[in-house]
Design a protein around this motif. Structure first.
Motif, PDB file in Angstrom:
ATOM      1  N   LEU A   1      -7.439   0.858  -1.919  1.00 16.84           N
ATOM      2  CA  LEU A   1      -8.035  -0.447  -2.187  1.00 16.84           C
ATOM      3  C   LEU A   1      -7.191  -1.561  -1.583  1.00 16.84           C
ATOM      4  N   GLN A   2      -5.865  -1.489  -1.727  1.00 21.39           N
ATOM      5  CA  GLN A   2      -4.978  -2.493  -1.157  1.00 21.39           C
ATOM      6  C   GLN A   2      -5.114  -2.534   0.358  1.00 21.39           C
TER       7      GLN A   2
ATOM      8  N   SER B   1       0.826  -1.200   0.000  1.00 19.15           N
ATOM      9  CA  SER B   1       0.000   0.000   0.000  1.00 19.15           C
ATOM     10  C   SER B   1       0.868   1.260   0.000  1.00 19.15           C
TER      11      SER B   1
ATOM     12  N   SER C   1      -0.387   6.530  -6.817  1.00 20.06           N
ATOM     13  CA  SER C   1      -1.616   5.828  -7.145  1.00 20.06           C
ATOM     14  C   SER C   1      -2.432   5.636  -5.869  1.00 20.06           C
TER      15      SER C   1
ATOM     16  N   ASP D   1      -5.594   5.594  -5.317  1.00 23.05           N
ATOM     17  CA  ASP D   1      -6.769   4.729  -5.411  1.00 23.05           C
ATOM     18  C   ASP D   1      -6.389   3.275  -5.176  1.00 23.05           C
ATOM     19  N   LEU D   2      -5.271   2.839  -5.746  1.00 23.87           N
ATOM     20  CA  LEU D   2      -4.818   1.476  -5.508  1.00 23.87           C
ATOM     21  C   LEU D   2      -4.338   1.291  -4.074  1.00 23.87           C
TER      22      LEU D   2
ATOM     23  N   ASP E   1      -8.401  -1.397 -15.570  1.00 29.07           N
ATOM     24  CA  ASP E   1      -7.948  -1.121 -14.212  1.00 29.07           C
ATOM     25  C   ASP E   1      -9.135  -1.053 -13.261  1.00 29.07           C
TER      26      ASP E   1
ATOM     27  N   GLN F   1     -10.067  -3.499 -10.051  1.00 29.79           N
ATOM     28  CA  GLN F   1     -10.324  -2.972  -8.712  1.00 29.79           C
ATOM     29  C   GLN F   1     -11.685  -3.406  -8.196  1.00 29.79           C
TER      30      GLN F   1
END
Length: 173
Positions: free
Chosen positions: A53-54, A39, A47, A49-50, A145, A149
């Protein structure tokens, strides 16, 4: 970036600890450290957003693993709370430090982050025909992508619901 290399070494060490330890709870904590490191890497690669989410998927995964395996700790409750609080504060401090570094590297409002951002703004309407450039980017340029997600989030939610349903089913019998 030297920061990413340091985090990758940290993640490798945590993965080795997760594999090599005999304590199941320690192994789960080490796996959580690997996910937290990933993360932070996403944050440093700009990034967010990733990264979010992670982090969410990692927390849900750890809860699922602890619940599914049924880890019972025989340590004194006060000692366990102190250790858990201390580790949580340290990990949160590390996360916030790297998040701060990543946020300070983001360009000012209105300036495109990358060259491709300028291309989206110049040619987005012509290439997609969508007047809302945000929707065009999410649904046209970054469709795969977003699909990945959403799939990850959906799989995590389904796993949590399955475990909760299993517990409710056992309680009814």
């Amino acid at each position: 970036m030297i920061q990413i290399q340091i985090i990758l070494v940290f993640m490798i060490i945590a993965a080795a600890i997760a594999i090599g330890t005999a304590d199941l709870l320690g192994s789960v904590v080490a796996i959580g450290a690997v996910g937290l490191g990933l993360s932070i890497v996403f944050l440093l690669l700009q990034s967010p957003d990733l990264a979010i989410l992670q982090l969410v998927v990692e927390i849900l995964s750890l809860v699922i693993i602890i619940r599914a395996v049924g880890i019972k700790d025989k340590v004194n409750v006060r000692e366990r709370r102190f250790i858990a609080t201390t580790i949580s504060i340290i990990l949160m401090g590390i996360f916030l430090t790297f998040a701060n570094i990543a946020l300070l590297e983001i360009p000012g409002f209105g300036t495109p982050i990358m060259k491709i951002g300028s291309e989206y703004l110049k040619n987005g309407f012509v290439q997609t025909g969508v007047p809302n450039i945000v929707s065009a980017i999410i649904l046209d340029y970054r469709a795969f992508d977003m699909l990945a997600q959403v799939s990850i989030a959906f799989a995590s939610i389904i796993a949590v619901l399955m475990i909760i349903r299993k517990k409710v089913y056992k309680e009814k019998q």
